[in-house]
Motif scaffolding. Sequence first.
Motif, PDB file in Angstrom:
ATOM      1  N   ARG A  35       0.828  -1.273  -0.029  1.00 20.08           N
ATOM      2  CA  ARG A  35      -0.037  -0.007  -0.079  1.00 20.08           C
ATOM      3  C   ARG A  35       0.745   1.266   0.055  1.00 20.08           C
ATOM      4  O   ARG A  35       0.479   2.189  -0.531  1.00 20.08           O
ATOM      5  CB  ARG A  35      -0.961  -0.068   1.272  1.00 20.08           C
ATOM      6  N   ALA A  36       1.972   1.152   0.779  1.00 23.47           N
ATOM      7  CA  ALA A  36       2.877   2.320   0.555  1.00 23.47           C
ATOM      8  C   ALA A  36       4.506   1.658   1.255  1.00 23.47           C
ATOM      9  O   ALA A  36       4.317   1.109   2.333  1.00 23.47           O
ATOM     10  CB  ALA A  36       2.561   3.390   1.717  1.00 23.47           C
ATOM     11  N   LYS A  37       5.417   2.137   0.547  1.00 24.29           N
ATOM     12  CA  LYS A  37       6.658   1.499   0.983  1.00 24.29           C
ATOM     13  C   LYS A  37       7.205   2.461   2.012  1.00 24.29           C
ATOM     14  O   LYS A  37       7.175   3.630   2.106  1.00 24.29           O
ATOM     15  CB  LYS A  37       7.497   1.492  -0.172  1.00 24.29           C
ATOM     16  N   ALA A  38       8.178   1.720   2.785  1.00 24.83           N
ATOM     17  CA  ALA A  38       9.162   2.811   3.724  1.00 24.83           C
ATOM     18  C   ALA A  38       8.453   3.659   4.674  1.00 24.83           C
ATOM     19  O   ALA A  38       8.618   4.873   4.650  1.00 24.83           O
ATOM     20  CB  ALA A  38      10.097   3.388   2.689  1.00 24.83           C
ATOM     21  N   LYS A  39       7.273   3.093   5.430  1.00 27.92           N
ATOM     22  CA  LYS A  39       6.750   3.969   6.221  1.00 27.92           C
ATOM     23  C   LYS A  39       7.698   4.448   7.637  1.00 27.92           C
ATOM     24  O   LYS A  39       8.249   3.529   7.845  1.00 27.92           O
ATOM     25  CB  LYS A  39       5.329   3.202   6.636  1.00 27.92           C
ATOM     26  N   THR A  40       7.299   5.424   8.102  1.00 28.47           N
ATOM     27  CA  THR A  40       7.662   5.591   9.355  1.00 28.47           C
ATOM     28  C   THR A  40       6.857   4.937  10.417  1.00 28.47           C
ATOM     29  O   THR A  40       5.566   5.221  10.439  1.00 28.47           O
ATOM     30  CB  THR A  40       7.989   7.101   9.638  1.00 28.47           C
ATOM     31  N   LEU A  41       7.437   4.019  11.202  1.00 27.01           N
ATOM     32  CA  LEU A  41       6.770   3.272  12.230  1.00 27.01           C
ATOM     33  C   LEU A  41       6.138   4.261  13.458  1.00 27.01           C
ATOM     34  O   LEU A  41       6.965   5.145  13.930  1.00 27.01           O
ATOM     35  CB  LEU A  41       7.466   2.023  12.509  1.00 27.01           C
ATOM     36  N   PRO A  42       4.673   4.146  13.496  1.00 28.49           N
ATOM     37  CA  PRO A  42       4.178   4.859  14.799  1.00 28.49           C
ATOM     38  C   PRO A  42       4.760   4.289  16.099  1.00 28.49           C
ATOM     39  O   PRO A  42       5.208   3.237  16.066  1.00 28.49           O
ATOM     40  CB  PRO A  42       2.859   4.638  14.587  1.00 28.49           C
ATOM     41  N   SER A  43       4.552   5.062  17.151  1.00 31.11           N
ATOM     42  CA  SER A  43       5.107   4.336  18.418  1.00 31.11           C
ATOM     43  C   SER A  43       4.111   3.368  18.760  1.00 31.11           C
ATOM     44  O   SER A  43       2.968   3.540  18.738  1.00 31.11           O
ATOM     45  CB  SER A  43       5.074   5.663  19.448  1.00 31.11           C
ATOM     46  N   ALA A  44       4.606   2.355  19.298  1.00 29.76           N
ATOM     47  CA  ALA A  44       3.704   1.309  20.067  1.00 29.76           C
ATOM     48  C   ALA A  44       4.634   0.468  21.201  1.00 29.76           C
ATOM     49  O   ALA A  44       5.943   0.427  21.334  1.00 29.76           O
ATOM     50  CB  ALA A  44       3.329   0.599  19.037  1.00 29.76           C
ATOM     51  N   PRO A  45       3.911  -0.134  21.918  1.00 26.50           N
ATOM     52  CA  PRO A  45       4.604  -0.910  23.269  1.00 26.50           C
ATOM     53  C   PRO A  45       5.292  -2.025  22.507  1.00 26.50           C
ATOM     54  O   PRO A  45       4.957  -2.451  21.470  1.00 26.50           O
ATOM     55  CB  PRO A  45       3.638  -1.255  23.968  1.00 26.50           C
ATOM     56  N   ASP A  46       6.455  -2.695  23.120  1.00 26.31           N
ATOM     57  CA  ASP A  46       6.976  -3.732  22.771  1.00 26.31           C
ATOM     58  C   ASP A  46       6.073  -5.022  23.399  1.00 26.31           C
ATOM     59  O   ASP A  46       5.290  -4.850  24.246  1.00 26.31           O
ATOM     60  CB  ASP A  46       8.362  -4.081  22.951  1.00 26.31           C
ATOM     61  N   PRO A  47       6.360  -6.262  22.967  1.00 30.21           N
ATOM     62  CA  PRO A  47       5.578  -7.392  23.388  1.00 30.21           C
ATOM     63  C   PRO A  47       5.519  -7.581  24.871  1.00 30.21           C
ATOM     64  O   PRO A  47       4.489  -8.073  25.579  1.00 30.21           O
ATOM     65  CB  PRO A  47       6.114  -8.592  22.780  1.00 30.21           C
ATOM     66  N   ALA A  48       6.799  -7.438  25.621  1.00 22.39           N
ATOM     67  CA  ALA A  48       6.585  -7.597  27.071  1.00 22.39           C
ATOM     68  C   ALA A  48       5.698  -6.565  27.754  1.00 22.39           C
ATOM     69  O   ALA A  48       5.193  -6.925  28.670  1.00 22.39           O
ATOM     70  CB  ALA A  48       8.171  -7.418  27.571  1.00 22.39           C
ATOM     71  N   GLN A  49       5.320  -5.503  27.108  1.00 22.52           N
ATOM     72  CA  GLN A  49       4.469  -4.725  27.717  1.00 22.52           C
ATOM     73  C   GLN A  49       2.771  -4.896  27.607  1.00 22.52           C
ATOM     74  O   GLN A  49       2.146  -4.454  27.977  1.00 22.52           O
ATOM     75  CB  GLN A  49       4.741  -3.046  27.294  1.00 22.52           C
ATOM     76  N   VAL A  50       2.794  -5.899  26.633  1.00 22.45           N
ATOM     77  CA  VAL A  50       1.463  -6.142  26.198  1.00 22.45           C
ATOM     78  C   VAL A  50       0.779  -7.457  26.507  1.00 22.45           C
ATOM     79  O   VAL A  50      -0.418  -7.634  26.977  1.00 22.45           O
ATOM     80  CB  VAL A  50       1.270  -6.108  24.651  1.00 22.45           C
ATOM     81  N   PHE A  51       1.753  -8.468  26.342  1.00 16.54           N
ATOM     82  CA  PHE A  51       1.233  -9.798  26.394  1.00 16.54           C
ATOM     83  C   PHE A  51       1.913 -10.307  28.123  1.00 16.54           C
ATOM     84  O   PHE A  51       2.437  -9.969  28.569  1.00 16.54           O
ATOM     85  CB  PHE A  51       1.878 -10.836  25.673  1.00 16.54           C
ATOM     86  N   PRO A  52       0.689 -11.478  28.490  1.00 13.37           N
ATOM     87  CA  PRO A  52      -0.268 -11.967  27.779  1.00 13.37           C
ATOM     88  C   PRO A  52      -1.601 -10.998  27.982  1.00 13.37           C
ATOM     89  O   PRO A  52      -1.635 -10.109  28.872  1.00 13.37           O
ATOM     90  CB  PRO A  52      -0.610 -13.367  28.714  1.00 13.37           C
ATOM     91  N   ILE A  53      -2.486 -11.183  27.011  1.00 11.47           N
ATOM     92  CA  ILE A  53      -3.570 -10.431  26.723  1.00 11.47           C
ATOM     93  C   ILE A  53      -4.771 -11.321  26.160  1.00 11.47           C
ATOM     94  O   ILE A  53      -4.361 -12.160  25.338  1.00 11.47           O
ATOM     95  CB  ILE A  53      -3.255  -9.081  25.912  1.00 11.47           C
ATOM     96  N   THR A  54      -6.030 -10.767  26.502  1.00  6.44           N
ATOM     97  CA  THR A  54      -7.276 -11.344  25.897  1.00  6.44           C
ATOM     98  C   THR A  54      -7.594 -10.382  24.630  1.00  6.44           C
ATOM     99  O   THR A  54      -7.758  -9.050  24.907  1.00  6.44           O
ATOM    100  CB  THR A  54      -8.374 -11.465  26.800  1.00  6.44           C
ATOM    101  N   LEU A  55      -7.552 -10.860  23.439  1.00  2.00           N
ATOM    102  CA  LEU A  55      -7.611 -10.117  22.542  1.00  2.00           C
ATOM    103  C   LEU A  55      -8.830  -9.853  22.070  1.00  2.00           C
ATOM    104  O   LEU A  55      -9.571 -10.770  21.203  1.00  2.00           O
ATOM    105  CB  LEU A  55      -6.841 -10.655  21.223  1.00  2.00           C
ATOM    106  N   ASP A  56      -9.636  -8.678  22.408  1.00  2.00           N
ATOM    107  CA  ASP A  56     -10.880  -8.627  22.238  1.00  2.00           C
ATOM    108  C   ASP A  56     -11.104  -6.988  21.403  1.00  2.00           C
ATOM    109  O   ASP A  56     -12.204  -6.468  21.215  1.00  2.00           O
ATOM    110  CB  ASP A  56     -11.905  -8.378  23.434  1.00  2.00           C
TER     111      ASP A  56
END
Length: 529
Positions: A391-412
């Motif tokens: 859809r678009a190349k070489a995007k600037t990635l937005p900020s987001a947490p790393d896996p250790a900050q998110v999981f485990p999680i109930t994906l709802d």
Amino acid sequence: MASLSAMGYATNYIPCSTSFFPKKPPQFNNRRRNPVVKFTCKAKNGETSPGKFDRRDVLLGLGGLYSTSLAANPMALANPVFPDYKNCIDATQPNKTPINCCPPPVDPSRVKDFFPSATTVNIRKPAHSFEVGSDYYKKYTSAIIKMKNLSPSDPRNFRQQANVHCANCDEGYTQSGSPKLFYSVHNSWLFFPWHRWYVYFFEKICQNLIDDDTFTLPFWNWDAPEGMQIPSIYNSGLTSPLYDCFRNPEHLPPTVIDLEWSYGEKPVDPKIQIENNLSTMYKQMITQSKTPSDFFGKAYRAGDDTPDVKTTAGQIEKTPHNIMHSWTGTSDDRSNPVDLDRDWLFTSFIFYNEEAKPVRVSIKDCLDITKLGYKYEDVPIPWLDAKPKPRAKAKTLPSAPDPAQVFPITLDKPINVIVKRPKKSGTGSSEEILVIEGIEYDRRNYVKINVYINEDDVNACRSNNTEFLGSFSNLPHGHQMTANGSTKFRISQVLEELGARDYDKVLVTLIPKSNPVKINGIKIEFEDS
């Protein structure tokens, strides 16, 4: 892609009209009421490519290799899995209720082996090429009417044929020698060969009933635009034995199929949907199916736990097979495996033949379909030219947490995580694999999760975009049991196409499209090739 019996892709076994089922089938006494446990696409110009399968003959070629590379009787070294045919138990319907779908009982010790040796080869043709009222339609409907009018105790009876599928696919048996382990032909390397044999005998029964050895079942050519809707012969009204009133009314013709459909989604513009479907086929058949186990599913041997869609199913069974079952039904509900693995070759199944006699067949004997007496009409494979585009190349990635900050999680609800890419060690070719770990859910539930990589606007991303990796889906099967495993996506080629080869991190987005599931982690690892 798929041969059709009169049942098509509907997941239920309830007739629309009882006129085709004059009597209720008997309840066979082989049922154990209290189980111990309750829980090379062809390339252009006729050439072949190492990364492409002939998808209408995915098992062909192994027969010749087998005959020259294995001893006459290597069973002493093999450990194939078998069901306990003497003790059928309640299977589980997609609505989570038990169902007694036990076929007539058989004693495996009294079953004769069957070895195909056809001298003529018939052609299976795409279902959309036949019209209601044609000579073929009359033959087909005649065969199904005769099948439905057989004695309810006859194993060739239409409902009994459905029972054969139900018992083997919805855990109506346990493993022979392991009564605490359910047996299933889904989610493993048994998926393709078992269904090949199943359709073979269904076809032979039809031939016998109408006394026509040239009759063949049609196949649903849903991977080509002209076949991307329910064929008209299966939508000709309540009086037809091919009609199933339990199909989703919103998906009847002229609605175009959606190979990435999720419950509740409405049809989109047909032209866009066709483009999306072709890209899905390319993604699943080529990008995500680079090894035998990717395509066929993983090994399933005697003593193994019941196969699970996350960890052992092949890419094609997950999508589009599971999706097509869900889309069609009501809203209620490369090389060969492991280089001629003996446990695969010598896995056997029992079916009833056209004379209503039980026969034993082996995977090794269904690899060359010409010996079974049929082949498929050569049709175009348009998805070979439908490689997904970024859809678009070489995007600037937005900020987001790393896996250790998110999981485990109930994906709802949708989540974004930034995943660090590992550094390659050593030399040689290797593939980067995105692993979604510890997916937990009730196997009786419909589950679907869409997965994106380096996509900062999933609402703008279509399934024919490279950023959409694909989906994980579970078609309800079997008894109550919490599944716990992982699912994988190949991303080396994807990152190259997105211009992200040198990124040290990637953005991963998970979007639940069904019942919530628990996810315990995400990581990227190398798989040596």
